[in-house]
Design a protein around this motif. Structure first.
Motif, mmCIF file in Angstrom:
data_model
loop_
_atom_site.group_PDB
_atom_site.id
_atom_site.type_symbol
_atom_site.label_atom_id
_atom_site.label_comp_id
_atom_site.label_asym_id
_atom_site.label_seq_id
_atom_site.Cartn_x
_atom_site.Cartn_y
_atom_site.Cartn_z
ATOM 1 N N SER A 1 26.790 27.875 124.449
ATOM 2 C CA SER A 1 25.740 27.465 123.530
ATOM 3 C C SER A 1 24.562 28.415 123.709
ATOM 4 C CB SER A 1 25.334 26.011 123.811
ATOM 5 O OG SER A 1 24.361 25.572 122.899
ATOM 6 N N GLY A 2 23.456 28.089 123.057
ATOM 7 C CA GLY A 2 22.264 28.907 123.209
ATOM 8 C C GLY A 2 21.254 28.604 122.122
ATOM 9 N N VAL A 3 20.083 29.228 122.286
ATOM 10 C CA VAL A 3 19.009 29.121 121.302
ATOM 11 C C VAL A 3 18.735 30.534 120.801
ATOM 12 C CG1 VAL A 3 16.638 28.384 120.884
ATOM 13 C CG2 VAL A 3 18.038 27.147 122.563
ATOM 14 N N ASN B 1 12.487 26.454 108.531
ATOM 15 C CA ASN B 1 11.308 27.329 108.489
ATOM 16 C C ASN B 1 11.491 28.546 109.378
ATOM 17 O OD1 ASN B 1 9.896 25.573 106.755
ATOM 18 N ND2 ASN B 1 9.168 24.357 108.487
ATOM 19 N N SER B 2 10.694 29.578 109.095
ATOM 20 C CA SER B 2 10.678 30.793 109.915
ATOM 21 C C SER B 2 9.464 30.765 110.831
ATOM 22 C CB SER B 2 10.623 32.034 109.015
ATOM 23 O OG SER B 2 11.846 32.193 108.341
ATOM 24 N N TYR B 3 9.612 31.397 111.995
ATOM 25 C CA TYR B 3 8.545 31.426 112.990
ATOM 26 C C TYR B 3 8.469 32.817 113.593
ATOM 27 C CZ TYR B 3 9.384 26.399 112.641
ATOM 28 O OH TYR B 3 9.568 25.126 112.168
ATOM 29 N N LYS B 4 7.236 33.266 113.879
ATOM 30 C CA LYS B 4 7.046 34.583 114.480
ATOM 31 C C LYS B 4 6.627 34.457 115.946
ATOM 32 C CE LYS B 4 4.751 39.012 113.912
ATOM 33 N NZ LYS B 4 3.813 39.825 113.128
ATOM 34 N N ASP B 5 5.458 33.860 116.192
ATOM 35 C CA ASP B 5 4.974 33.629 117.550
ATOM 36 C C ASP B 5 5.003 32.124 117.788
ATOM 37 O OD1 ASP B 5 4.566 36.327 117.887
ATOM 38 O OD2 ASP B 5 2.448 36.239 117.337
ATOM 39 N N PHE B 6 5.637 31.695 118.876
ATOM 40 C CA PHE B 6 5.871 30.263 119.054
ATOM 41 C C PHE B 6 6.310 29.958 120.479
ATOM 42 C CE2 PHE B 6 9.642 32.391 117.485
ATOM 43 C CZ PHE B 6 10.585 32.064 118.440
ATOM 44 N N GLN B 7 6.281 28.658 120.784
ATOM 45 C CA GLN B 7 6.925 28.125 121.979
ATOM 46 C C GLN B 7 7.961 27.112 121.519
ATOM 47 O OE1 GLN B 7 3.176 26.836 123.916
ATOM 48 N NE2 GLN B 7 4.009 27.808 125.742
ATOM 49 N N ILE B 8 9.093 27.077 122.201
ATOM 50 C CA ILE B 8 10.137 26.078 121.930
ATOM 51 C C ILE B 8 10.385 25.304 123.223
ATOM 52 C CG2 ILE B 8 12.636 25.781 121.558
ATOM 53 C CD1 ILE B 8 12.547 28.075 119.588
ATOM 54 N N ARG B 9 10.521 23.989 123.077
ATOM 55 C CA ARG B 9 11.012 23.148 124.173
ATOM 56 C C ARG B 9 12.300 22.511 123.679
ATOM 57 N NH1 ARG B 9 5.428 20.384 125.896
ATOM 58 N NH2 ARG B 9 5.976 18.987 124.195
ATOM 59 N N GLU C 1 12.128 26.139 128.095
ATOM 60 C CA GLU C 1 10.813 26.414 127.529
ATOM 61 C C GLU C 1 10.803 27.907 127.227
ATOM 62 O OE1 GLU C 1 7.578 23.877 129.662
ATOM 63 O OE2 GLU C 1 9.187 24.265 131.118
ATOM 64 N N ILE C 2 10.754 28.221 125.953
ATOM 65 C CA ILE C 2 10.888 29.606 125.500
ATOM 66 C C ILE C 2 9.622 29.991 124.752
ATOM 67 C CG2 ILE C 2 12.241 31.184 124.078
ATOM 68 C CD1 ILE C 2 14.562 29.045 124.342
ATOM 69 N N THR C 3 9.035 31.131 125.124
ATOM 70 C CA THR C 3 7.828 31.622 124.454
ATOM 71 C C THR C 3 8.104 33.002 123.868
ATOM 72 O OG1 THR C 3 6.446 30.431 126.042
ATOM 73 C CG2 THR C 3 5.362 32.126 124.722
ATOM 74 N N ALA C 4 7.765 33.168 122.599
ATOM 75 C CA ALA C 4 7.858 34.476 121.931
ATOM 76 C C ALA C 4 6.489 34.779 121.340
ATOM 77 C CB ALA C 4 8.918 34.446 120.843
ATOM 78 N N VAL D 1 11.389 33.063 129.240
ATOM 79 C CA VAL D 1 12.317 31.932 129.260
ATOM 80 C C VAL D 1 12.156 31.207 130.589
ATOM 81 C CG1 VAL D 1 14.742 31.221 129.197
ATOM 82 C CG2 VAL D 1 13.976 33.141 127.782
ATOM 83 N N VAL D 2 11.954 29.883 130.512
ATOM 84 C CA VAL D 2 11.853 29.040 131.707
ATOM 85 C C VAL D 2 12.906 27.949 131.571
ATOM 86 C CG1 VAL D 2 10.386 27.481 133.032
ATOM 87 C CG2 VAL D 2 9.393 29.530 131.984
#
Length: 200
Positions: free
Chosen positions: A94-96, A75-83, A150-153, A160-161
């Motif tokens: 590596s990376g996200v 899926n595609s995401y525009k505004d989100f948080q990732i853990r 913990e990444i917020t866009a 980025v935390v």
């Protein structure tokens, strides 16, 4: 009275199964679990690495070809948080990658790259940084332990935390449209134990 008791029991059992159903489907409090110790999830792969579930983590330690490997979200995401919970060795790259514009061509020019690269020749964009967008100083080390990103866009605002420490907080408008995100394998040993996303 018997009928009332039976109805109450049915309602009670039904209510008790709601949280279980919610967790079993991978959603809790708005968080969607895409990968955990029991489920490697569904990803499109760009490039090829030997990704396998091992000891409760999705693990890679070798490329199968010359191109870097990326597991790209369906899926595609525009505004989100990732853990994302991850473990890397000292040699790992590596990376996200966020809001990727071309799902079949992943790099730091077509996505935001939140880096995991302790030995990057230029450490200003190493672990904790967003490559070519937000420098990190001093660069934290991720090797040899479990870490949590913990990444917020949210619009142009990116935060980025890493392990509770903010490493990047920046406004940038290069990639504002919705797009998939990706997990990278470049070198060394890379493990992802849990990956969750929460649309905002």
């Amino acid at each position: 009275m018997k009928r009332f008791s039976m109805l109450a029991a049915v309602l009670l059992v039904g209510a008790a199964t709601v949280p279980f159903t919610k967790m079993a489907s991978g959603q809790e409090g708005g968080w969607v679990t895409l990968l955990d110790a029991n489920n490697k999830g569904e990803w499109n792969e760009v490039g090829k690495a030997n990704w396998t579930m091992k000891d409760g983590a999705l693990t890679a330690d070798k490329l199968e070809g010359k191109d870097l490997s990326y597991l790209v979200s369906k899926n595609s995401y525009k505004d989100f948080q990732i853990r994302a919970e991850f473990w890397v060795d000292e040699e790992a790259n590596s990376g996200v990658f966020l809001r990727c514009e071309q799902p079949d061509k992943i790099d730091s020019k077509t996505c935001y790259e939140v880096n995991v690269f302790d030995k990057r020749p230029d450490p200003t964009y190493g672990t904790g940084a967003i490559v070519d967008v937000a420098k990190v100083d001093p660069m934290p080390k991720a090797a040899g332990k479990w870490n949590t990103y913990e990444i917020t866009a949210q619009g142009p605002h990116l935060v980025v935390v890493l392990n509770g420490q903010k490493t990047a907080d920046v406004q940038d408008s290069k990639h504002l449209n919705a797009g998939p995100f990706a997990l990278q394998y470049g070198s060394g040993v890379v493990k992802f134990r849990k990956v969750q996303i929460k649309p905002l």
